[in-house]
Design a protein around this motif. Structure first.
Motif, PDB file in Angstrom:
ATOM      1  N   PHE A 386       0.797  -1.223   0.000  1.00  0.00           N
ATOM      2  CA  PHE A 386       0.000   0.000   0.000  1.00  0.00           C
ATOM      3  C   PHE A 386       0.831   1.276   0.000  1.00  0.00           C
ATOM      4  CE2 PHE A 386      -2.669  -3.073   2.533  1.00  0.00           C
ATOM      5  CZ  PHE A 386      -3.535  -3.364   1.498  1.00  0.00           C
ATOM      6  N   TRP A 387       2.105   1.202   0.487  1.00  0.00           N
ATOM      7  CA  TRP A 387       2.830   2.446   0.718  1.00  0.00           C
ATOM      8  C   TRP A 387       4.236   2.500   0.143  1.00  0.00           C
ATOM      9  CZ3 TRP A 387      -0.282   6.140   1.645  1.00  0.00           C
ATOM     10  CH2 TRP A 387      -1.459   5.899   2.352  1.00  0.00           C
ATOM     11  N   HIS A 388       4.782   1.408  -0.366  1.00  0.00           N
ATOM     12  CA  HIS A 388       6.112   1.481  -0.957  1.00  0.00           C
ATOM     13  C   HIS A 388       6.028   2.147  -2.328  1.00  0.00           C
ATOM     14  CE1 HIS A 388      10.022   0.188  -2.580  1.00  0.00           C
ATOM     15  NE2 HIS A 388      10.390   0.041  -1.311  1.00  0.00           N
ATOM     16  N   SER A 389       7.030   2.953  -2.660  1.00  0.00           N
ATOM     17  CA  SER A 389       6.984   3.725  -3.910  1.00  0.00           C
ATOM     18  C   SER A 389       6.965   2.841  -5.149  1.00  0.00           C
ATOM     19  CB  SER A 389       8.178   4.690  -3.977  1.00  0.00           C
ATOM     20  OG  SER A 389       9.404   3.980  -3.971  1.00  0.00           O
ATOM     21  N   SER A 390       7.468   1.612  -5.034  1.00  0.00           N
ATOM     22  CA  SER A 390       7.446   0.703  -6.188  1.00  0.00           C
ATOM     23  C   SER A 390       6.037   0.236  -6.522  1.00  0.00           C
ATOM     24  CB  SER A 390       8.341  -0.515  -5.922  1.00  0.00           C
ATOM     25  OG  SER A 390       7.803  -1.324  -4.890  1.00  0.00           O
ATOM     26  N   ARG A 407      12.625   2.501   2.917  1.00  0.00           N
ATOM     27  CA  ARG A 407      13.686   1.751   3.607  1.00  0.00           C
ATOM     28  C   ARG A 407      13.123   0.990   4.812  1.00  0.00           C
ATOM     29  NH1 ARG A 407      19.318   2.266   4.106  1.00  0.00           N
ATOM     30  NH2 ARG A 407      20.023   0.388   5.210  1.00  0.00           N
ATOM     31  N   ALA A 408      12.242   1.630   5.568  1.00  0.00           N
ATOM     32  CA  ALA A 408      11.670   0.972   6.743  1.00  0.00           C
ATOM     33  C   ALA A 408      10.816  -0.229   6.341  1.00  0.00           C
ATOM     34  CB  ALA A 408      10.830   1.967   7.539  1.00  0.00           C
ATOM     35  N   GLN A 429       5.737   4.345  10.414  1.00  0.00           N
ATOM     36  CA  GLN A 429       4.552   5.042  10.935  1.00  0.00           C
ATOM     37  C   GLN A 429       4.839   6.505  11.227  1.00  0.00           C
ATOM     38  OE1 GLN A 429       1.999   2.233  13.649  1.00  0.00           O
ATOM     39  NE2 GLN A 429       4.106   1.473  13.682  1.00  0.00           N
ATOM     40  N   ASP A 430       6.070   6.800  11.645  1.00  0.00           N
ATOM     41  CA  ASP A 430       6.454   8.201  11.875  1.00  0.00           C
ATOM     42  C   ASP A 430       6.377   9.004  10.580  1.00  0.00           C
ATOM     43  OD1 ASP A 430       7.721  10.398  13.491  1.00  0.00           O
ATOM     44  OD2 ASP A 430       9.307  10.101  11.994  1.00  0.00           O
ATOM     45  N   VAL A 431       6.823   8.420   9.468  1.00  0.00           N
ATOM     46  CA  VAL A 431       6.744   9.085   8.170  1.00  0.00           C
ATOM     47  C   VAL A 431       5.295   9.327   7.789  1.00  0.00           C
ATOM     48  CG1 VAL A 431       7.213   8.866   5.706  1.00  0.00           C
ATOM     49  CG2 VAL A 431       8.946   8.174   7.369  1.00  0.00           C
ATOM     50  N   ILE A 432       4.447   8.314   7.952  1.00  0.00           N
ATOM     51  CA  ILE A 432       3.031   8.454   7.603  1.00  0.00           C
ATOM     52  C   ILE A 432       2.369   9.511   8.478  1.00  0.00           C
ATOM     53  CG2 ILE A 432       0.810   7.265   7.516  1.00  0.00           C
ATOM     54  CD1 ILE A 432       2.718   6.390   5.328  1.00  0.00           C
ATOM     55  N   PHE A 433       2.710   9.517   9.761  1.00  0.00           N
ATOM     56  CA  PHE A 433       2.134  10.496  10.687  1.00  0.00           C
ATOM     57  C   PHE A 433       2.569  11.916  10.313  1.00  0.00           C
ATOM     58  CE2 PHE A 433       2.029  12.867  14.715  1.00  0.00           C
ATOM     59  CZ  PHE A 433       0.746  12.577  15.153  1.00  0.00           C
ATOM     60  N   THR A 434       3.789  12.073   9.844  1.00  0.00           N
ATOM     61  CA  THR A 434       4.330  13.401   9.518  1.00  0.00           C
ATOM     62  C   THR A 434       3.903  13.872   8.134  1.00  0.00           C
ATOM     63  OG1 THR A 434       6.285  12.907  10.876  1.00  0.00           O
ATOM     64  CG2 THR A 434       6.448  14.757   9.345  1.00  0.00           C
TER      65      THR A 434
END
Length: 472
Positions: A386-390, A407-408, A429-434
């Motif tokens: 759902f969230w990896h750029s590939s 990377r995470a 999750q920190d990236v998604i939250f930010t």
């Protein structure tokens, strides 16, 4: 050869048709939905998925939140986590008597778009297959919890497919080119119900009327309903959650600052106080109600004072196009978004409704500003698809791209140890939250209504509607 296979299937169908006339333990269940295919790779809505899951087996499956072998007898993994070997059970067969082999595994995996470009499959023997990965992945079995389909059947019937469990579709009831019911038959000993009737209806009220008329003895409903000798159990599907996905490539939604304002203006707690959501749970981000859930997503996020700046508002030159599923979940969101984004933030909104398949197609093409989608997940925290750029041409509908998140997600797949995985998924999750590529709304809830005469025992954890049939 084709004639013999056709004759064999015809005889089996005849035997099953006669068997349905014999006295057996049976249950009749009602579902809302208009099914068009019970093939696993085509099943989209609940009325399709529940029948598909009853008819087809998987390599691995989850039982009460724990992954267990299904068709797989044993498996091993190389030290670098890039090569897997799987051995199938010896005495497993399709419902036409043909053995389940490596060919079926290869056929099914090559149909899976999210895996197809990531793996290389090699047939070792009729019962063994190896999978080579481009990058290390320590959790591949958790990704292989989907149904296996037969390679030897060309033009498999959508409504009466040949499956692999003891339950076989013995009859399909049609009315004006619509499927109105199916009968599943099992001859396996020890089944709570050897015969399961499914009836399909257009609305929630139709289900209640059908129960009163004695057509069905079990059904899901989001509203409370009282009737003699009827039991109800509240259920929340932890394996499903609905999210508002932002198209991060759209000019007006390209900055995290704008997306944050839109997200903070949504009072999800207020939404879930409506009757339709009485058994729903507020989602806790992309990894929800899990040992891996980051605490940030558990804290209040709504801010009634938040506003767009004039510069931010000027980015919205046209109406914000919002795509919603043509279902109760979609219809419930329109008024909610109008009160938040139209009245509070002053945005002009355009709502478009689509059936599930067309909705996803529109999402993949990027023809939207915001889209409401339901993600279906397993107890494993992996959210790569759902969230990896590939995956931007596939299920990453937000077109979200972030190096830290990538990377995470990659590292979370490389390791077995839960403490190590928590560290990686905390970063994700920190990236998604930010960056706020989405607003995570709720896990859908419902009531399961059953007659006292035909109880359906529930498992410890219900991730999807199909889980309630695990004990049948």
């Amino acid at each position: 050869m084709f004639f013999l296979e056709t004759l064999k299937i015809t005889v089996l169908n005849l035997v099953l048709a006669i068997a349905t006339l014999l006295p057996q333990n049976s249950v009749s269940m009602g579902l809302v939905g208009d099914p068009i295919s019970f093939l696993p790779h085509e099943a989209q809505i609940t009325s399709e998925q529940m029948i598909s899951d009853l008819v087809f087996r998987k390599l691995f499956k989850y039982r009460d939140g724990e992954m267990v072998n299904d068709l797989v007898e044993s498996w091993d993994i190389s030290d670098d986590s890039k090569l897997y070997n799987f051995k199938l059970k010896a005495n497993v067969y399709w419902q036409d008597g043909v053995p389940i082999t490596s060919n079926d595994v290869i056929y099914t995996l090559t149909m899976n778009q999210s895996l197809r470009d990531e793996i290389e499959i090699e047939k070792i023997s009729d019962k063994e297959v190896s999978i080579s990965l481009q990058t290390p992945n320590a959790i591949l079995p958790s990704l292989l919890t989907f149904s296996i389909e037969p390679a030897h059947i060309t033009n498999q019937q959508k409504l009466m497919p040949i499956g692999s469990t003891s339950y076989r579709i013995s009859r399909v009831m049609m009315e004006r080119n619509k499927v109105r019911g199916v009968i599943l038959q099992s001859f396996q000993r020890g089944k709570l119900y050897n015969k399961i009737y499914f009836h399909f209806y257009d609305t929630d009220n139709d289900l209640k009327t059908a129960y009163k008329l004695g057509e069905i003895y079990a059904f899901f409903s989001n509203s409370e309903f009282s009737y003699p000798h009827l039991n109800s159990k509240p259920i929340t599907f932890i394996g499903r959650y609905f999210s508002l996905i932002f198209n991060t490539t759209a000019k007006e939604l390209s900055t995290p600052e704008v997306r944050t304002v839109l997200a903070k203006s949504l009072n999800t707690d207020e939404l879930l106080q409506r009757n339709y959501f009485r058994n729903s749970l507020k989602a806790q981000g992309p990894i929800s109600y899990s040992p891996y859930t980051r605490d940030d997503f558990k804290t209040p996020y709504y801010n009634p004072e938040v506003k767009l700046t004039e510069n931010q508002k000027s980015l919205f030159e046209d109406e914000l196009k919002i795509l919603l599923p043509n279902s109760q979940d979609g219809r419930q969101l329109e008024d909610f978004l109008k009160s938040s984004w139209q009245e509070q933030l002053g945005l002009k909104l355009e709502f478009q409704y689509y059936d599930v398949n067309e909705l996803i197609s529109k999402g993949k093409s990027g023809e939207f500003g915001v889209i409401l989608v339901g993600h279906e997940v397993t107890p494993d925290p992996d959210r790569y698809a759902f969230w990896h750029s590939s995956q931007m041409a596939n299920l990453n509908l937000a077109n979200f791209e972030d190096l830290r998140a990538d990377r995470a997600l990659e590292e979370g797949r490389r390791v077995f140890n839960s403490d190590d995985r928590i560290l990686h998924y905390n970063i994700f999750q920190d990236v998604i939250f930010t960056k706020v590529p989405a607003v995570f709304l709720y896990h859908p809830g419902t009531f399961l209504y059953t007659s006292e005469k035909t109880p359906i025992p529930l498992p410890q954890g219900v991730y999807t509607p199909s889980d309630i049939l695990e004990s049948l």
